[in-house]
Design a protein around this motif. Structure first.
Motif, PDB file in Angstrom:
ATOM      1  N   LYS A 217       0.824  -1.206   0.000  1.00  0.00           N
ATOM      2  CA  LYS A 217       0.000   0.000   0.000  1.00  0.00           C
ATOM      3  C   LYS A 217       0.858   1.256   0.000  1.00  0.00           C
ATOM      4  CE  LYS A 217      -3.983   2.202   2.212  1.00  0.00           C
ATOM      5  NZ  LYS A 217      -4.907   2.223   3.352  1.00  0.00           N
ATOM      6  N   VAL A 218       0.376   2.268  -0.706  1.00  0.00           N
ATOM      7  CA  VAL A 218       0.943   3.610  -0.655  1.00  0.00           C
ATOM      8  C   VAL A 218      -0.055   4.499   0.085  1.00  0.00           C
ATOM      9  CG1 VAL A 218       1.617   5.624  -1.988  1.00  0.00           C
ATOM     10  CG2 VAL A 218       2.292   3.350  -2.764  1.00  0.00           C
ATOM     11  N   ASN A 219       0.358   5.000   1.232  1.00  0.00           N
ATOM     12  CA  ASN A 219      -0.476   5.907   2.027  1.00  0.00           C
ATOM     13  C   ASN A 219      -0.082   7.342   1.701  1.00  0.00           C
ATOM     14  OD1 ASN A 219      -1.737   3.762   3.675  1.00  0.00           O
ATOM     15  ND2 ASN A 219       0.331   3.498   4.474  1.00  0.00           N
ATOM     16  N   VAL A 220      -1.060   8.190   1.469  1.00  0.00           N
ATOM     17  CA  VAL A 220      -0.789   9.590   1.150  1.00  0.00           C
ATOM     18  C   VAL A 220      -1.266  10.456   2.310  1.00  0.00           C
ATOM     19  CG1 VAL A 220      -1.174  11.474  -0.463  1.00  0.00           C
ATOM     20  CG2 VAL A 220      -1.028   9.130  -1.310  1.00  0.00           C
ATOM     21  N   GLU A 221      -0.347  11.184   2.898  1.00  0.00           N
ATOM     22  CA  GLU A 221      -0.658  12.073   4.018  1.00  0.00           C
ATOM     23  C   GLU A 221      -0.180  13.483   3.667  1.00  0.00           C
ATOM     24  OE1 GLU A 221       0.917  10.270   7.583  1.00  0.00           O
ATOM     25  OE2 GLU A 221      -0.594   8.679   7.545  1.00  0.00           O
ATOM     26  N   ALA A 222      -0.353  14.423   4.608  1.00  0.00           N
ATOM     27  CA  ALA A 222       0.009  15.809   4.302  1.00  0.00           C
ATOM     28  C   ALA A 222       0.390  16.551   5.565  1.00  0.00           C
ATOM     29  CB  ALA A 222      -1.145  16.522   3.597  1.00  0.00           C
ATOM     30  N   ALA A 223       1.364  17.457   5.434  1.00  0.00           N
ATOM     31  CA  ALA A 223       1.729  18.357   6.524  1.00  0.00           C
ATOM     32  C   ALA A 223       0.615  19.399   6.695  1.00  0.00           C
ATOM     33  CB  ALA A 223       3.057  19.034   6.217  1.00  0.00           C
ATOM     34  N   PRO A 224       0.545  20.055   7.837  1.00  0.00           N
ATOM     35  CA  PRO A 224      -0.529  21.034   8.068  1.00  0.00           C
ATOM     36  C   PRO A 224      -0.484  22.196   7.079  1.00  0.00           C
ATOM     37  CG  PRO A 224       0.572  20.459  10.127  1.00  0.00           C
ATOM     38  CD  PRO A 224       1.397  19.876   9.028  1.00  0.00           C
TER      39      PRO A 224
ATOM     40  N   CYS B 156      -1.305  30.698  17.322  1.00  0.00           N
ATOM     41  CA  CYS B 156      -2.051  29.471  17.038  1.00  0.00           C
ATOM     42  C   CYS B 156      -1.066  28.507  16.377  1.00  0.00           C
ATOM     43  CB  CYS B 156      -3.218  29.798  16.114  1.00  0.00           C
ATOM     44  SG  CYS B 156      -4.086  28.358  15.495  1.00  0.00           S
ATOM     45  N   ILE B 157      -0.947  27.283  16.890  1.00  0.00           N
ATOM     46  CA  ILE B 157       0.044  26.315  16.407  1.00  0.00           C
ATOM     47  C   ILE B 157      -0.692  25.047  15.974  1.00  0.00           C
ATOM     48  CG2 ILE B 157       2.098  24.966  16.999  1.00  0.00           C
ATOM     49  CD1 ILE B 157       2.573  27.141  19.225  1.00  0.00           C
ATOM     50  N   ALA B 158      -0.523  24.692  14.674  1.00  0.00           N
ATOM     51  CA  ALA B 158      -1.113  23.450  14.132  1.00  0.00           C
ATOM     52  C   ALA B 158       0.021  22.464  13.908  1.00  0.00           C
ATOM     53  CB  ALA B 158      -1.846  23.729  12.819  1.00  0.00           C
ATOM     54  N   GLU B 159      -0.192  21.214  14.327  1.00  0.00           N
ATOM     55  CA  GLU B 159       0.921  20.255  14.290  1.00  0.00           C
ATOM     56  C   GLU B 159       0.404  18.844  14.039  1.00  0.00           C
ATOM     57  OE1 GLU B 159       4.737  19.050  17.156  1.00  0.00           O
ATOM     58  OE2 GLU B 159       3.139  20.356  17.915  1.00  0.00           O
ATOM     59  N   ASN B 160       1.074  18.130  13.124  1.00  0.00           N
ATOM     60  CA  ASN B 160       0.946  16.673  13.037  1.00  0.00           C
ATOM     61  C   ASN B 160       2.348  16.102  12.835  1.00  0.00           C
ATOM     62  OD1 ASN B 160       1.584  16.923  10.325  1.00  0.00           O
ATOM     63  ND2 ASN B 160      -0.449  16.409   9.576  1.00  0.00           N
ATOM     64  N   ARG B 161       2.441  14.795  12.589  1.00  0.00           N
ATOM     65  CA  ARG B 161       3.780  14.190  12.575  1.00  0.00           C
ATOM     66  C   ARG B 161       4.626  14.635  11.386  1.00  0.00           C
ATOM     67  NH1 ARG B 161       0.587   9.347  12.172  1.00  0.00           N
ATOM     68  NH2 ARG B 161       0.206   8.673  10.021  1.00  0.00           N
TER      69      ARG B 161
END
Length: 954
Positions: A254-261, A322-327
């Motif tokens: 599988k290829v998972n597609v994610e995104a930075a904030p 305001c700070i938005a964060e993911n991995r």
């Protein structure tokens, strides 16, 4: 003021232990960074009178690429035909952005990527799908770091192919398997897949749950799949398949597609009144969903995606973050909130000096002073204080509304504002104008596509005001400049009449004329009906999918005011280049009042798309969107291989050949061939299965097969569903035996220093011809010169380009399709070469008769390594003649005819058993006759051609 923290600890720039750090204009400078001390995260905290903000983290890392181990690498021994893997084992490094190549024997000989050799850019390993003898050598892994511009290479790894007389075949075996992969939106990623096997496997890529993205490329002979600018829809399961004639091997992951904030909404600086309510909102997109947190003046605040203030105070002023964060990343948004308090002032926003309003209309006069807390409002006209009534309304925000205005409402109006911190007022004038009225409204119209139509519009208005006419179609204003191909104002910008030229279907709808002045506007509308060819049908669906038919259902599109008379169904399949073709349907004619039909005469196991086109009395419309792709069911093959034949080959073999069936006639999976054969006098057919759909031949080996035996052969196709019909039987002969008899007595004769002729007695067997080889004894070997192939009808051949005065071995063999027979050898000696020096011409003189002249030369003595001179050849050519006359004589002189005009050219050369020697030339003129001649040691190209033409019969 700013300060820096290292791993949350404030840096004290005064401490001697921190002498690597210094500030330059708020920036942190690290001098002589040390890997053991300075690797980690840094943040900056900036403060002024309005608050504090904290920066995003800055990370410091050290890039490096160590050397390879100095230990010797063990040799890899592999049988020819098997696959091999050479391990790179790259040394410790940072970051992980290495590129890999492999050297063979020495720098800079790098192994190019092929369908047989693959270098993984993930592990660095070298994969060879099938080892051949030429792969022998010493291999080194060459590693480069893009970040630090450094390269290193490993110790050599010897690869030793082990000779195999008949290398075995191996099924495709995928050794490079791409793992489950996480990609970020917008990134480019590469998936790797490579297989070992013999024959060399072919690599195919596909997306299990859809089609490969349009932005993809395949490189490295199929070993790499590149996905460019990855998007969310590219997520899914990807598969690579390795295929050769021995079998298949698949791998999927599988290829998972994610995104930075990324910000959807973020805070901005604002000033709000004291005591008012206010909400600060932040929303970010990304995958996984970003977590939102808040800070005020560098201190954490409680809140999700909003901070709500019900009644602002001065304490709420400050710098907010305001700070938005993911991995995959962190986003900061900074804003200042300033809380304001003060008495009403109209300094920056007074009432409009003059407001216009049309009779019987509604008017609103805005009153927006700056004040905090919110003031109370009152209005006056002149000296008269106003209050709410059926026509007059004072809004909460201070605006004054008057309904159904009359001329009596004209005058000066003053707005008064008051709060606990003060009062203020502002005055403006209200002027009343005549109302605008439509006097000529547009009329409904009904036209056919391509016709023109006029829309009229006129209005009365206040004479002191300018008027403009605006046309719109279904609420969208018409741009007469952009759409001038179809729309035109008849009387320029001031007129209301409009011409629609060459009306199209998309011009149908409700047209609205708006007469507009600076004060008011009025509208009038009319409907335009445009009749034309039908619109595209919608929702083409497929069901009842069979091997040769599919049922289609669709929904009727727009008939565009003319009933649909019929439908046409089209199809396309990927094998025919994607061209749309008209389908055969049941019923043959699809009437306009139906919405379903069956497509027949399709090919089994073929992927199709379908579309439907509607027609009415006004023409044929655009096609529907293509249906989803569908593959017809499998079916038994009906096409047999063609051109069945064969014969020949090695001894004790039966070779059967055919032309493969085209892929569109496979009709199913696991397509192959059944080959049947029997001796002509036998009743029993032997059958074998050939699994490769592209196979063109089958060779049956049997030591009991007599040579040149007649067989009946036939071939048919099969797939998962069964077997098709056999081809028309053909007669094929098994291979003959290798010739067992040597050619008869061989005779050789040297014709010159460079040519010889060979004779032999024919072989009384069934052969295809003779192979002749020759080489200089004890100087060359049998493979020095290419063999000469002679027809079985001949028993001699001429050999050219030999070396003078040399001993040659000549060998003759009979051959047929089974191979070469035993050799017959003989020897021959080529003759010595002719003299390399031309004769010396000593005189040319006119004979007493006057009709001829004499030319004389010295005797030419041959050297010890040259053939003995047997005589001389003289070529005589007059100026006007293209060819000359050739004479020969054993003497050292000759009489030649006197030319009538011009200066003839005379060439003299010696001839020997080894050939003709070098040429002497003289051009004879009247002044030369009786005098000494002239010699020339060389021969021009034109003269050589003439000599060749004249000597052709010698």
């Amino acid at each position: 003021m700013s300060k820096w923290r290292f791993e949350k600890v404030e840096i004290d720039f005064k401490k001697s232990a921190n002498n690597h750090y210094r500030l330059e204009g708020g920036n942190l400078v690290i001098s002589n960074p040390d890997k053991s001390k300075h690797v980690g995260n840094y943040t900056c905290e900036a403060t002024n009178d309005y608050g504090t903000v904290v920066s995003m983290k800055a990370s410091v890392q050290f890039g490096f690429l160590d050397m390879f181990s100095t230990e010797e690498r063990e040799a890899v021994h592999v049988k020819e035909g098997q696959g091999a893997v050479l391990l790179c084992a790259p040394p410790p490094h940072y970051p992980d952005d290495l590129s890999y190549r492999w050297m063979l024997n020495e720098f800079p000989i790098f192994i190019p990527p092929t369908d047989r050799q693959f270098v993984s850019q993930t592990t660095g390993n070298l994969y060879i799908s099938k080892v051949v003898a030429a792969d022998s050598g010493n291999y080194s892994c060459f590693v480069s770091s893009r970040s630090i511009a450094k390269s290193v290479f490993s110790k050599f790894i010897p690869l030793v192919p082990l000779s195999e007389r008949f290398p075995r075949k191996y099924r495709a075996d995928i050794n490079v398997m791409f793992p489950e992969t996480n990609a970020l939106v917008g990134q480019n990623i590469t998936l790797e897949c490579f297989a070992l096997g013999n024959p060399i496997p072919k690599i195919r890529w596909n997306k299990v749950d859809g089609e490969l993205p349009p932005a993809h490329e395949i490189s490295m002979a199929g070993g790499q799949l590149h996905l460019m600018n990855v998007q969310y829809e590219d997520e899914g399961i990807y598969e690579c398949e390795a295929i050769n004639i021995k079998g298949k091997h698949k791998h999927k992951a599988k290829v998972n597609v994610e995104a930075a904030p990324e910000w959807v909404e973020h805070i901005v600086s604002a000033e709000r009144d004291i005591g008012s309510s206010y909400t600060m909102s932040c929303e970010a997109s990304g995958k996984p969903k970003p977590h939102i947190r808040w800070m005020k003046n560098g201190h954490p605040q409680y809140g999700m995606h909003q901070l709500k203030f019900s009644e602002l105070t001065f304490k709420d002023s400050g710098m907010y973050q305001c700070i938005a964060e993911n991995r995959h990343g962190v986003l900061h948004a900074n804003a200042e909130l300033r809380v304001f308090a003060g008495g009403p002032t109209f300094e920056h926003n007074p009432l409009k000096r003059k407001t216009l309003a049309a009779k019987n209309s509604r008017v609103v006069i805005e009153c927006k002073p700056r004040a905090a807390p919110k003031p109370t409002f009152s209005w006056s006209k002149g000296t008269e204080l106003l209050s709410n009534s059926s026509r007059i309304l004072i809004w909460d925000d201070g605006s004054l509304e008057i309904i159904n205005v009359t001329k009596a409402d004209e005058g000066s109006y003053t707005c008064f504002a008051e709060n606990g911190r003060g009062t203020g007022n502002s005055t403006g004038f209200l002027s009343i104008t005549d109302a605008t009225k439509i006097t000529l409204a547009p009329a409904n119209a009904d036209v056919t596509v391509g016709e023109a139509v006029r829309m009229q519009c006129a209005a009365s208005h206040d004479s002191t005001l300018d008027i403009t006419f605006i046309w719109s179609l279904d609420g969208r204003a018409i741009d007469f400049d952009r759409d001038r191909e179809h729309y035109e104002r008849v009387d320029g910008d001031s007129g209301g009449e409009m011409l629609i030229k060459s009306t199209q279907l998309n011009h149908a709808g409700r047209y609205t004329c708006t007469a507009q002045t600076p004060v008011d506007n009025v509208t009038a509308s009319a409907d335009l009906v445009v009749r034309g060819p039908p619109g595209p049908p919608g929702g083409v669906r497929l069901d009842e999918v069979r091997d040769r038919s599919v049922r289609l259902t669709w929904s009727q599109g727009k008939d565009n005011h003319s009933p649909i008379s019929k439908y046409t169904v089209q199809y396309r399949d990927m094998r025919s280049g994607g061209q749309w073709k008209e389908a055969v349907t049941s019923p043959p004619h699809v009437e306009g009042n139906t919405d379903t039909a069956s497509v027949v005469d399709l090919i089994p196991y073929t992927e199709y798309e379908f579309r439907v086109i509607a027609t009415n009395t006004l023409g044929t419309g655009d096609p529907s969107d293509p249906s989803q792709k569908v593959t017809t069911l499998e079916s038994v093959p009906v096409v047999a291989p063609s051109d069945v034949g064969g014969g020949g080959g090695s001894s004790r073999e039966l070779t059967i050949t055919w032309t493969p069936v085209q892929p569109e006639y496979y009709y199913g999976k696991n397509f192959g061939y059944i080959v049947a054969f029997k001796r002509e006098d036998s009743m029993e057919w032997l059958k074998v299965t050939v699994a490769d759909p592209q196979a063109r031949r089958y060779v049956h080996k049997d030591s009991t097969i007599p040579p040149f035996t007649k067989f009946d052969v036939k071939v048919k196709a099969f797939n998962n569903e069964g077997e098709g019909p056999f081809s028309i039987p053909a007669s094929v002969y098994s291979a003959v035996d290798v010739p067992s008899v040597t050619p008869g007595v061989i005779d050789s004769r040297a014709l010159s220093a460079t040519e010889a002729i060979l004779f032999w007695a024919p072989v009384m067997q069934s052969i295809e011809g003779y192979q002749l080889k020759y080489w200089r004894k004890e100087v060359e070997n049998e493979s020095t010169n290419p063999p000469i192939m002679v027809s079985s009808m001949d028993n001699h051949t001429r050999v050219e380009r030999l070396r003078p005065n040399s001993l040659y071995v000549v060998e003759v063999r009979a051959y047929n399709s089974a191979g070469l027979g035993p050799p017959k050898r003989a020897e021959l000696v080529t003759r010595k070469p002719p003299p390399s020096r031309p004769p010396k011409i000593v005189s040319t003189k006119l004979n007493p008769s006057g009709t001829s002249f004499n030319i004389a030369w010295e005797h030419l003595a041959s050297l010890a390594n040259e053939s003995k001179v047997e005589g001389y050849k003289i070529l005589y050519r007059q100026d006007s003649h293209a060819t000359g006359i050739l004479y020969s004589t054993p003497k050292q002189h000759i009489d030649l005819p006197m030319p009538k005009d011009g200066e003839p050219l005379v060439e003299v050369r010696a001839y020997t058993e080894g050939g003709d020697g070098a040429v002497a030339q003289v051009r004879v003129s009247g002044s030369q006759l009786g005098g000494a001649g002239m010699t020339a040691p060389s021969l021009g190209l034109a003269t050589l051609l003439l000599v060749a033409l004249s000597c052709a019969g010698l």
